[in-house]
Design a protein around this motif. Structure first.
Motif, PDB file in Angstrom:
ATOM      1  N   LYS A 192       0.844  -1.187   0.000  1.00  0.00           N
ATOM      2  CA  LYS A 192       0.000   0.000   0.000  1.00  0.00           C
ATOM      3  C   LYS A 192       0.881   1.239   0.000  1.00  0.00           C
ATOM      4  CE  LYS A 192      -4.133   1.912   2.172  1.00  0.00           C
ATOM      5  NZ  LYS A 192      -5.133   1.757   3.230  1.00  0.00           N
ATOM      6  N   VAL A 193       0.822   2.003  -1.070  1.00  0.00           N
ATOM      7  CA  VAL A 193       1.634   3.210  -1.215  1.00  0.00           C
ATOM      8  C   VAL A 193       0.928   4.410  -0.608  1.00  0.00           C
ATOM      9  CG1 VAL A 193       2.776   4.745  -2.865  1.00  0.00           C
ATOM     10  CG2 VAL A 193       2.694   2.280  -3.299  1.00  0.00           C
ATOM     11  N   SER A 194      -0.361   4.514  -0.841  1.00  0.00           N
ATOM     12  CA  SER A 194      -1.163   5.605  -0.287  1.00  0.00           C
ATOM     13  C   SER A 194      -2.582   5.099  -0.056  1.00  0.00           C
ATOM     14  CB  SER A 194      -1.169   6.808  -1.232  1.00  0.00           C
ATOM     15  OG  SER A 194      -1.843   6.485  -2.438  1.00  0.00           O
ATOM     16  N   SER A 195      -3.446   5.971   0.371  1.00  0.00           N
ATOM     17  CA  SER A 195      -4.831   5.563   0.639  1.00  0.00           C
ATOM     18  C   SER A 195      -5.581   5.204  -0.634  1.00  0.00           C
ATOM     19  CB  SER A 195      -5.573   6.687   1.364  1.00  0.00           C
ATOM     20  OG  SER A 195      -5.561   7.874   0.578  1.00  0.00           O
ATOM     21  N   THR A 196      -5.057   5.633  -1.773  1.00  0.00           N
ATOM     22  CA  THR A 196      -5.756   5.385  -3.038  1.00  0.00           C
ATOM     23  C   THR A 196      -4.983   4.485  -4.003  1.00  0.00           C
ATOM     24  OG1 THR A 196      -4.817   7.423  -3.974  1.00  0.00           O
ATOM     25  CG2 THR A 196      -7.003   7.574  -2.929  1.00  0.00           C
ATOM     26  N   TYR A 197      -3.752   4.116  -3.628  1.00  0.00           N
ATOM     27  CA  TYR A 197      -2.940   3.343  -4.579  1.00  0.00           C
ATOM     28  C   TYR A 197      -2.211   2.200  -3.878  1.00  0.00           C
ATOM     29  CZ  TYR A 197       0.379   2.245  -8.298  1.00  0.00           C
ATOM     30  OH  TYR A 197       1.101   1.588  -9.243  1.00  0.00           O
ATOM     31  N   THR A 198      -2.323   1.013  -4.440  1.00  0.00           N
ATOM     32  CA  THR A 198      -1.649  -0.182  -3.922  1.00  0.00           C
ATOM     33  C   THR A 198      -0.902  -0.873  -5.055  1.00  0.00           C
ATOM     34  OG1 THR A 198      -3.345  -0.521  -2.225  1.00  0.00           O
ATOM     35  CG2 THR A 198      -1.972  -2.402  -2.775  1.00  0.00           C
ATOM     36  N   VAL A 199       0.352  -1.187  -4.830  1.00  0.00           N
ATOM     37  CA  VAL A 199       1.159  -1.891  -5.833  1.00  0.00           C
ATOM     38  C   VAL A 199       0.916  -3.392  -5.702  1.00  0.00           C
ATOM     39  CG1 VAL A 199       3.494  -2.430  -6.622  1.00  0.00           C
ATOM     40  CG2 VAL A 199       2.930  -0.115  -5.871  1.00  0.00           C
ATOM     41  N   HIS A 200       0.485  -4.028  -6.792  1.00  0.00           N
ATOM     42  CA  HIS A 200       0.304  -5.479  -6.826  1.00  0.00           C
ATOM     43  C   HIS A 200       1.602  -6.098  -7.352  1.00  0.00           C
ATOM     44  CE1 HIS A 200      -4.384  -5.475  -6.821  1.00  0.00           C
ATOM     45  NE2 HIS A 200      -3.877  -4.503  -6.065  1.00  0.00           N
ATOM     46  N   ALA A 201       2.561  -6.321  -6.454  1.00  0.00           N
ATOM     47  CA  ALA A 201       3.886  -6.780  -6.871  1.00  0.00           C
ATOM     48  C   ALA A 201       3.879  -8.238  -7.320  1.00  0.00           C
ATOM     49  CB  ALA A 201       4.879  -6.587  -5.729  1.00  0.00           C
ATOM     50  N   VAL A 202       3.125  -9.076  -6.613  1.00  0.00           N
ATOM     51  CA  VAL A 202       3.031 -10.509  -6.951  1.00  0.00           C
ATOM     52  C   VAL A 202       1.560 -10.885  -6.955  1.00  0.00           C
ATOM     53  CG1 VAL A 202       3.642 -12.860  -6.261  1.00  0.00           C
ATOM     54  CG2 VAL A 202       5.274 -11.003  -5.907  1.00  0.00           C
TER      55      VAL A 202
END
Length: 310
Positions: A21-31
């Motif tokens: 979770k990078v911010s309240s509106t953005y999450t990185v789906h790494a795997v």
């Protein structure tokens, strides 16, 4: 491979997901939904471009990251979620990691003796200081270093020697699985060959299994029994080394293999590198499922794509 299939896998990864979770509106789906198995004494190569999630998978398996979802079984232990103190202790001795940068992963203020022997100290794996010194000297000799190197600091070694120290640190607690996270990418080509040959010799002697994470396809082909191809966090294709290199199915795998330069200048002039762009390919990784090509060769795609590619 039939003999290997009849054995119980040492490591089983099912539906592994790792989000950040990078911010309240953005999450990185790494795997995203990665599944594979590693059997005792084998080397499983994980390849893919930078940012595909290779190192994240290794760190999630060894629990440097807490997996977002999925199941991880290691030597009969379920290590995907919360684990007991006893299982954590067992995991720390039976699974080790060799990091990419041999200088950054070694404490510059400690001598090699204390760096390599730290695992012995933490897990109380000796009964006297003499036994500790003997174990350190033996493991240094096994990785091609002299016992007197134990009194030196990391900055007094070359890159290849520092990586050997990292290998010794991982081996000293007799692990069943070693995660090698691009452990040769920072080394010269000649030193890479020395380190990989050393790892193969140690594997034959100790029976240790490797999860070998790398960019170099030729090196992965040399050391691996089976290979998984990763792209954008998805495991697109997996199979034996021969299956992947001789009969690639997924367009991304084909593009990777076509980019390998040929040592023969005549053949190299005729080599055509295939291009692959996920955005324009029309392929949706999220809709794909595992399709059996042959033996242990799987490709992740839809039914329509499988029929088209086969």
């Amino acid at each position: 491979m039939t003999e290997m299939e009849n054995r119980e896998p040492l490591l089983t990864v099912k539906g592994l997901k790792q989000y950040f979770k990078v911010s309240s509106t953005y999450t990185v789906h790494a795997v995203e939904n990665v599944s594979f198995q590693i059997y005792p004494g084998e080397t499983y190569g994980l390849v893919g471009e930078s940012g595909s999630g290779k190192s994240t998978i290794g760190r999630s398996i060894i629990r440097l990251y807490d997996p977002t979802a999925g199941e991880i079984m290691f030597d009969g232990m379920k290590i995907g979620g919360k684990i007991s103190r006893a299982d954590s202790q067992k995991l720390r001795t039976q699974m080790q990691m060799i990091f990419q940068d041999p200088m950054a992963s070694l404490n510059p203020r400690k001598k090699v003796r204390d760096i390599v022997g730290e695992g012995l100290d933490i897990h109380h794996m000796y009964s006297s200081s003499e036994e500790r010194e003997e174990k350190i000297a033996n493991i240094l000799q096994k990785v091609g270093l002299a016992p007197e190197h134990a009194s030196r600091y990391p900055h007094q070694f070359s890159g290849g020697q520092r990586q050997r120290v990292g290998i010794a640190r991982a081996l000293i607690v007799n692990p069943k699985l070693i995660i090698a996270d691009e452990c040769i990418s920072a080394l010269d080509v000649s030193i890479q060959a020395q380190v990989v040959n050393l790892m193969k010799d140690i594997q034959q002697e100790t029976g240790t299994a490797y999860l070998f994470i790398a960019h170099d396809l030729s090196m992965v082909k040399y050391i691996s029994d089976r290979i998984g191809v990763l792209h954008l966090g998805h495991l697109l294709e997996t199979g034996t080394t021969a299956e992947i290199f001789e009969h690639p199915v997924h367009p991304y795998t084909k593009s990777l293999l076509s980019a390998i330069p040929e040592p023969n200048p005549i053949v190299e002039k005729q080599r055509i590198a295939e291009s692959y762009d996920y955005k324009t390919s029309g392929i949706d990784y999220n809709k794909g499922t595992d399709h059996l090509v042959s033996g242990t060769h799987y490709v992740k795609c839809t039914d329509e794509e499988f029929q088209r590619w086969i």
